[in-house]
Scaffold this active site. Structure first.
Site, short mmCIF file in Angstrom:
data_model
loop_
_atom_site.label_atom_id
_atom_site.label_comp_id
_atom_site.label_asym_id
_atom_site.label_seq_id
_atom_site.Cartn_x
_atom_site.Cartn_y
_atom_site.Cartn_z
N CYS A 32 12.84 -10.75 17.49
CA CYS A 32 14.21 -11.11 17.97
C CYS A 32 15.03 -9.77 18.10
CB CYS A 32 14.96 -12.27 17.19
SG CYS A 32 14.99 -11.86 15.40
N HIS A 71 -12.59 3.32 -15.31
CA HIS A 71 -13.62 2.29 -15.18
C HIS A 71 -12.93 1.11 -13.90
CE1 HIS A 71 -15.85 -1.53 -16.33
NE2 HIS A 71 -16.65 -0.58 -17.36
#
Length: 622
Positions: free
Chosen positions: A26, A544
């Protein structure tokens, strides 16, 4: 370049291209509909300098950008192929109210700039006529009039086109439906006023020009008809058979049933609003004016547009919604102006003044509201006071708007018609809203300490950098983007107990692991889920990826380095599929552990926050 980078950042932080179902804009907002809102990084979005704020309402993910929204939208459009989801099995968890509001605001938002433009054109034409510059029978006047009238006359076509996108149906069929409602032949039939029947069924004679609801409802029903037609039409003839069947089903149904019901709803809204206005108009306008900015802040103010449009179409004027918007807009502008006058912060003074001018002249209040008043809080309350007082006055003098356009100083002629003139009453309303708000802001005051001038920001940056990590015999940088987690919070006893060493974890937002320092690769697991590094700063690091992901046996992992490889900080080490890890039922936390922690006397770890590649994670002192 500025808008290109902003567009790329926005796409990235809302969850990527695949997470964007639709996008419209808009006058100040980008309005996303996301596939999965949980994938969006709200904090990152709000931290972008050119994003004033984030609003999540009615199923839309709205970013308030301000006056540059169109440029940002264009950059996103260049890089984005917005996908439509036609999967009817996808369950919509939103409430009925949210879905209705989303459909209304999503359909109207793209049309508002057009209506504002032609509305201003009609205002200017009226001024030229009243001042005698242009005669109403002159060809120039006639041509300009039909040009500007076209925007409102063919509103069903515009709404049909934009709403088709919201309802995931063919946009050109949506426009076709809207155009049928204002076809000149139909207009002549209505004008003649004689009974008209289709296969023996009476068709209500209704004029649909400047209407909104009939087209909106028609396209909504058409979205279901289209799905049905697609299922029954053979592939070899679908090119012409699908639109033909849809037209044969929808157009008679729309004229006989859907559009008349939509017209009834529009008329009911207009007459209901006028009834309330006549009974409690003065107080209703004052209360609405005071709360209107909060409706804007949650993005539902566009849902009031049908009321204003219906009032102008049915009554010839709007004495409610446009009046409320005028009181609110001018109060927001005045509050921002008062901040500009009172603050000693250069950045805030400049922002507040420019935002105030935008709001005063064009009625665009989002920059003032989000950039200044809401952030400072108290100016927002002052604006509510000013809007309330101005609303009382506007209600007493029965102020009326005769054109649907955003109220501001540049659109003052919207308060004038050939029969009535509220020009000076509108000016008085603006003065009351502005003066009361300005004084209230100065009296109530505000705390502008969160706004920093450039010199302060540089100083704070230096200070913060020195405070972030004070122990620096060894430093590790973020090897991946995401959210910080303390090691104790990891759902694995071995890591959480720190038996393998001290460290930190990151909930990843992207599946690329990079080196946290200049280092040598000392080990790489065959499954690709973990890697060991010996950093040049002396730290020995285990990274890890996920918990128990060794069970994936390398599926979704791509190791990019070998044992013995020398890597620099930021070099890519492993690529991995986050979704595969999650869908397989495993935690995707990336755990970074300094395995030689005993060599260090002190660890300093960043508190919980978002990190990007290269941000400092931890420091250690021997």
């Amino acid at each position: 370049m500025k808008y290109e980078k902003l567009a790329n950042d926005i796409i990235k932080y809302v969850g990527g291209k695949d997470n964007i179902k639709s996008l419209v804009h808009c006058s100040t907002r980008l309005r996303f509909e996301l596939v999965d809102e949980s994938k969006a990084n709200d904090e990152r979005v709000k931290s972008l300098n050119d994003v004033l704020t984030l609003v999540k309402k009615s199923g839309q993910y709205q970013l308030v950008i301000g006056n540059d929204v169109d440029r940002v939208y264009q950059e996103i459009a260049k890089d984005l192929n917005i996908k439509k989801s036609n999967d009817s099995s996808e369950k919509d968890e939103r409430s009925i109210v949210d879905r209705v509001l989303s459909a209304i605001t999503g359909s109207i938002a793209p049309v508002i700039p057009l209506l504002a433009g032609v509305g201003i054109g009609k205002v200017l034409l009226l001024v030229l006529s009243l001042t005698g510059v242009l005669a109403e029978d002159s060809q120039t006047y006639i041509m300009l009039k039909f040009i500007f009238d076209t925007g409102f006359y063919f509103m069903p076509a515009f709404i049909g086109f934009s709403s088709a996108k919201i309802f995931n149906t063919n946009q050109y069929l949506g426009a076709f439906l809207g155009l049928c409602l204002v076809n000149p032949v139909w207009m002549d039939i209505v004008k003649e006023g004689e009974v008209f029947k289709f296969i023996g069924i009476s068709v209500p004679l209704v004029k649909y020009t400047s209407s909104l609801v009939p087209a909106l409802m028609g396209v909504w029903i058409m979205s279901y008809v289209e799905k049905f037609v697609k299922k029954i039409v053979p592939e070899m003839i679908k090119v012409f058979a699908e639109p033909l069947l849809i037209a044969l089903i929808m157009m008679p149904l729309t004229f006989i049933l859907i559009a008349p019901i939509g017209n009834f709803i529009s008329t009911f809204i207009a007459k209901g609003s006028m009834f309330l206005y006549n009974k409690i108009g003065m107080f209703a306008i004052a209360i609405l004016a005071a709360v209107y900015p909060w409706l804007v802040s949650v993005g539902v103010h566009k849902a009031l547009s049908p009321i204003s449009i219906a009032l102008v179409a049915e009554q010839g004027f709007d004495p409610v919604i446009r009046v409320v918007a005028l009181c609110s807009n001018m109060s927001q502008a005045a509050a921002s102006l008062a901040v500009s006058v009172k603050t000693k912060k250069k950045n805030l003074k400049s922002l507040a003044f420019s935002s105030s001018v935008t709001a005063f002249l064009g009625g665009i209040t989002e920059p003032a509201m989000y950039g200044v008043n809401l952030k400072l809080k108290k100016p927002m309350y002052a604006a509510m006071i000013g809007a309330f007082v101005a609303g009382i006055f506007a209600g007493i003098v029965k102020l009326k708007a005769f054109i649907y356009v955003t109220p501001g100083i540049l659109s003052l002629a919207m308060w004038v018609s050939k029969e009535e003139n509220f020009f000076f009453m509108a000016i008085l309303t603006i003065l009351i809203a502005s003066i009361v708000t300005f004084i209230a802001t100065l009296i109530i005051g505000f705390d502008d300490s969160e706004f920093k001038d450039e010199e302060e920001e540089i100083q704070n940056t230096v200070e913060n950098e020195s405070k972030e990590i004070s122990v620096k015999d060894g430093v590790l940088y973020a090897p991946i983007e995401g959210s910080i987690k303390k090691l104790e919070e990891v759902d694995d006893t071995t890591f959480a107990s720190k038996v393998m060493g001290d460290g930190i974890a990151i909930k990843p937002s992207q599946g690329i692991l990079r080196s946290p320092e200049d280092a040598e690769v000392t080990a790489v697991f065959d499954s690709g889920h973990a890697i060991c590094l010996k950093c040049d700063n002396g730290m020995e690091v285990l990274i890890h990826i996920g918990i128990d992901t060794v069970n994936l046996k390398g599926e979704g992992f791509e190791v990019l380095v070998e044992v013995g490889s020398k890597v620099n900080k930021g070099d890519e080490l492993i690529k991995f599929d986050i979704e595969n890890i999650r869908n397989s039922g495993y935690d995707d936390d990336v755990i970074i552990v300094v395995t030689n922690s005993d060599d260090y006397k002190e660890f300093e770890i960043i508190d919980s926050r978002e990190v990007e590649f290269g941000d400092i994670l931890l420091g250690a002192k021997k």
